[in-house]
Scaffold this active site. Structure first.
Site, PDB file in Angstrom:
ATOM      1  CD  GLU A  94      -1.244  -0.451   3.609  1.00 21.19           C
ATOM      2  OE1 GLU A  94      -2.011  -1.476   3.639  1.00 21.19           O
ATOM      3  OE2 GLU A  94      -1.194   0.515   4.472  1.00 21.19           O
ATOM      4  CB  CYS A 112       3.583   7.584   2.277  1.00 18.80           C
ATOM      5  SG  CYS A 112       4.235   6.514   3.534  1.00 18.80           S
ATOM      6  CB  CYS A 119       8.197  -5.296   7.991  1.00 12.23           C
ATOM      7  SG  CYS A 119       9.851  -4.260   8.548  1.00 12.23           S
ATOM      8  CB  CYS A 123       8.112  -2.642  15.440  1.00  6.21           C
ATOM      9  SG  CYS A 123       9.510  -2.392  14.848  1.00  6.21           S
ATOM     10  CB  CYS A 126       4.466  -1.899  13.206  1.00  3.56           C
ATOM     11  SG  CYS A 126       4.533  -1.815  11.576  1.00  3.56           S
ATOM     12  CB  CYS A 344       2.691   1.631   9.191  1.00  5.75           C
ATOM     13  SG  CYS A 344       3.922   0.570   8.513  1.00  5.75           S
TER      14      CYS A 344
HETATM   15  N1  SAH Z   1      10.128   0.543   8.776  1.00  9.33           N
HETATM   16  C1  SAH Z   1      10.644   1.995   8.656  1.00  9.33           C
HETATM   17  C2  SAH Z   1       9.601   2.556   7.956  1.00  9.33           C
HETATM   18  C3  SAH Z   1       8.050   2.160   7.731  1.00  9.33           C
HETATM   19  S1  SAH Z   1       7.230   2.371   9.334  1.00  9.33           S
HETATM   20  C4  SAH Z   1      10.358   2.351   9.879  1.00  9.33           C
HETATM   21  O1  SAH Z   1      10.157   1.790  10.911  1.00  9.33           O
HETATM   22  O2  SAH Z   1      11.080   3.426  10.162  1.00  9.33           O
HETATM   23  C5  SAH Z   1       6.770   4.252   9.144  1.00  9.33           C
HETATM   24  C6  SAH Z   1       6.746   4.807  10.720  1.00  9.33           C
HETATM   25  O3  SAH Z   1       5.340   4.466  11.132  1.00  9.33           O
HETATM   26  C7  SAH Z   1       7.676   4.306  11.699  1.00  9.33           C
HETATM   27  O4  SAH Z   1       8.257   5.552  12.425  1.00  9.33           O
HETATM   28  C8  SAH Z   1       6.848   3.549  12.524  1.00  9.33           C
HETATM   29  O5  SAH Z   1       7.589   3.303  13.967  1.00  9.33           O
HETATM   30  C9  SAH Z   1       5.610   4.053  12.504  1.00  9.33           C
HETATM   31  N2  SAH Z   1       4.396   3.309  13.182  1.00  9.33           N
HETATM   32  C10 SAH Z   1       4.192   1.877  12.952  1.00  9.33           C
HETATM   33  N3  SAH Z   1       2.980   1.353  13.395  1.00  9.33           N
HETATM   34  C11 SAH Z   1       2.932   2.541  14.286  1.00  9.33           C
HETATM   35  C12 SAH Z   1       1.696   2.970  15.188  1.00  9.33           C
HETATM   36  N4  SAH Z   1       0.996   1.758  15.323  1.00  9.33           N
HETATM   37  N5  SAH Z   1       1.540   3.777  15.704  1.00  9.33           N
HETATM   38  C13 SAH Z   1       2.346   4.887  15.453  1.00  9.33           C
HETATM   39  N6  SAH Z   1       3.464   4.901  14.491  1.00  9.33           N
HETATM   40  C14 SAH Z   1       3.640   3.836  13.945  1.00  9.33           C
HETATM   41 FE1  SF4 Z   2       8.976  -2.771  10.179  1.00 12.57          FE
HETATM   42 FE2  SF4 Z   2       6.800  -1.644  11.007  1.00 12.57          FE
HETATM   43 FE3  SF4 Z   2       9.097  -1.709  12.601  1.00 12.57          FE
HETATM   44 FE4  SF4 Z   2       8.844  -0.216  10.440  1.00 12.57          FE
HETATM   45  S1  SF4 Z   2       7.696  -0.141  12.363  1.00 12.57           S
HETATM   46  S2  SF4 Z   2      10.546  -1.435  10.978  1.00 12.57           S
HETATM   47  S3  SF4 Z   2       7.649  -1.403   8.924  1.00 12.57           S
HETATM   48  S4  SF4 Z   2       7.807  -3.609  11.858  1.00 12.57           S
END
Ligand code: SAH
Ligand code: SF4
Length: 358
Positions: A94, A112, A119, A123, A126, A344
């Site tokens: 997406e 974006c 991934c 995390c 996420c 995300c």
């Molecule tokens: N993987 C990379 C880029 C994609 S994620 C990274 O982690 O930087 C883009 C951003 O969305 C990152 O800063 C991530 O930590 C944040 N993100 C993901 N899930 C989230 C959530 N539930 N609430 C707030 N930020 C979130």
């Molecule tokens: Fe991967 Fe989501 Fe962590 Fe970014 S925030 S590194 S997309 S698992």
């Protein structure tokens, strides 16, 4: 579209030139082809009316023009449009267009984009991290997300793409070569022509790749998804921290700034009861003290992952004020597009679980 044919957006300028020369055509035709792909946003070879019919047929027989197909487009309030694409092997990714009107600074159309299907970092807060890792996107699959929105803006009189952020699904620096190839075509003046200064890579903190990036002589912005200032907490929130702990990460940030002159931003998502207390704010301020950088505070997007939700407004305000008191540059970001699951990986999660009406 025959999904097995090689795709033209996977090719850089030199490769397109070799291709055209191998068919016995001149460099002039290469320039025309690049114009059709990157400036006129052609959807199909048939649109390329100033190329000889025979050349168009030969290209059509052996190549695809694009590699992504949009399967759904959702618009929300706040000028946000999210698209779910299928790629060659029917996997889905997406991307989001965010329009910032002139009233909030300079008018911008920010795309974006995703760099991977799923991934590998995992995390826990996420939505993408919960889907596991499937594969890297190719350069063309990354570029095609931008071209899709560029075409949409062109068709609707919405202006041009002004910024691209690699903050969609996936860890961009874990797909380094494809990311750099995509940046080259997006940046190249005779291709998409977007200044590297208008590109931002977001990373969970892959230190060796950050070091490599700092030596590329590119003026790309870097954003670090920090979310915690100490190793014990960050090991849980961003598991790659177990490999590249906070001290190593900060040292890579200092080098990046020294090599590129680009000020780094740190993303700090606030999770209720986890990383949102005044003492967490003080550890963050202590870590960043004296470093020319910027902190973006983002109250958690409600992804449905149990245990990770946004703190109250007053907790968020207290956290921000504590950082300000300690002289840290900080902005509170609203997470845009929550109404359309633009966080995300969230649209894809709905799609995979059959909850979306796509
Ligand atoms: N993987 C990379 C880029 C994609 S994620 C990274 O982690 O930087 C883009 C951003 O969305 C990152 O800063 C991530 O930590 C944040 N993100 C993901 N899930 C989230 C959530 N539930 N609430 C707030 N930020 C979130
Ligand atoms: Fe991967 Fe989501 Fe962590 Fe970014 S925030 S590194 S997309 S698992």
């Amino acid at each position: 579209m025959d999904k097995k044919l090689p795709c033209l957006t996977d090719m850089n300028s030199g490769q397109l030139q070799e291709l055209i020369e191998s068919i016995g055509e001149s460099g002039y035709r290469t320039r025309q082809l690049k114009q059709w792909i990157y400036r006129k946003m052609a959807k199909d070879f048939d649109e390329m009316t100033d190329l000889p019919q025979e050349l168009r047929c030969r290209l059509k027989e052996s190549f695809r023009l694009h590699s992504m197909q949009a399967v759904s487009e959702v618009s929300g309030y706040n000028d946000t449009t999210k698209v779910l694409f299928t790629v060659a092997d029917n996997k889905t990714v997406e991307s989001t267009l965010m329009h910032y009107p002139a009233a909030v600074g300079k008018e911008r159309n920010t795309i974006c984009v995703s760099t991977q299907v799923g991934c590998p970092i995992g995390c826990p807060f996420c939505a993408t991290g919960q889907q596991g890792f499937e594969r890297n996107l190719t350069p063309g699959e990354i570029i095609d997300q931008v071209l899709y929105f560029a075409r949409l803006l062109q068709e609707t009189g919405g202006g041009k793409v002004t910024n691209v952020v690699f903050m969609g699904m996936g860890e961009p620096l874990a797909n380094y070569d494809a990311l750099l190839a995509a940046i080259e075509s997006l940046n190249s003046p005779d291709m998409f022509g977007l200044s590297a200064r208008n590109l931002v890579i977001s990373t969970s903190g892959l230190v060796p790749q950050m070091d490599r990036l700092s030596r590329e002589e590119l003026q790309v912005g870097l954003s670090i998804s920090l979310h915690a200032a100490d190793d014990a907490l960050r090991n849980k929130l961003v598991p790659v921290n177990q490999k590249y702990p906070v001290r190593e990460l900060m040292s890579a940030c200092y080098s990046y700034f020294n090599m590129t002159g680009r000020r780094i931003s740190f993303e700090y998502a606030l999770f209720n009861g986890i990383n949102d207390s005044p003492s967490h704010a003080r550890s963050l301020a202590y870590l960043l003290k004296g470093f020319n950088c910027h902190v973006n505070l983002i109250p958690s997007n409600n992804t449905g992952n149990p245990g990770y939700f946004a703190p109250s407004q007053s907790t968020v305000t207290t956290f921000k004020e504590e950082l300000e008191r300690l002289k840290i540059n900080v902005t509170l970001r609203q997470s845009r597009g929550q109404d359309i699951n633009a966080g995300c990986g969230q649209l894809r999660s709905r799609f995979l679980s059959g909850k979306s009406s796509l």
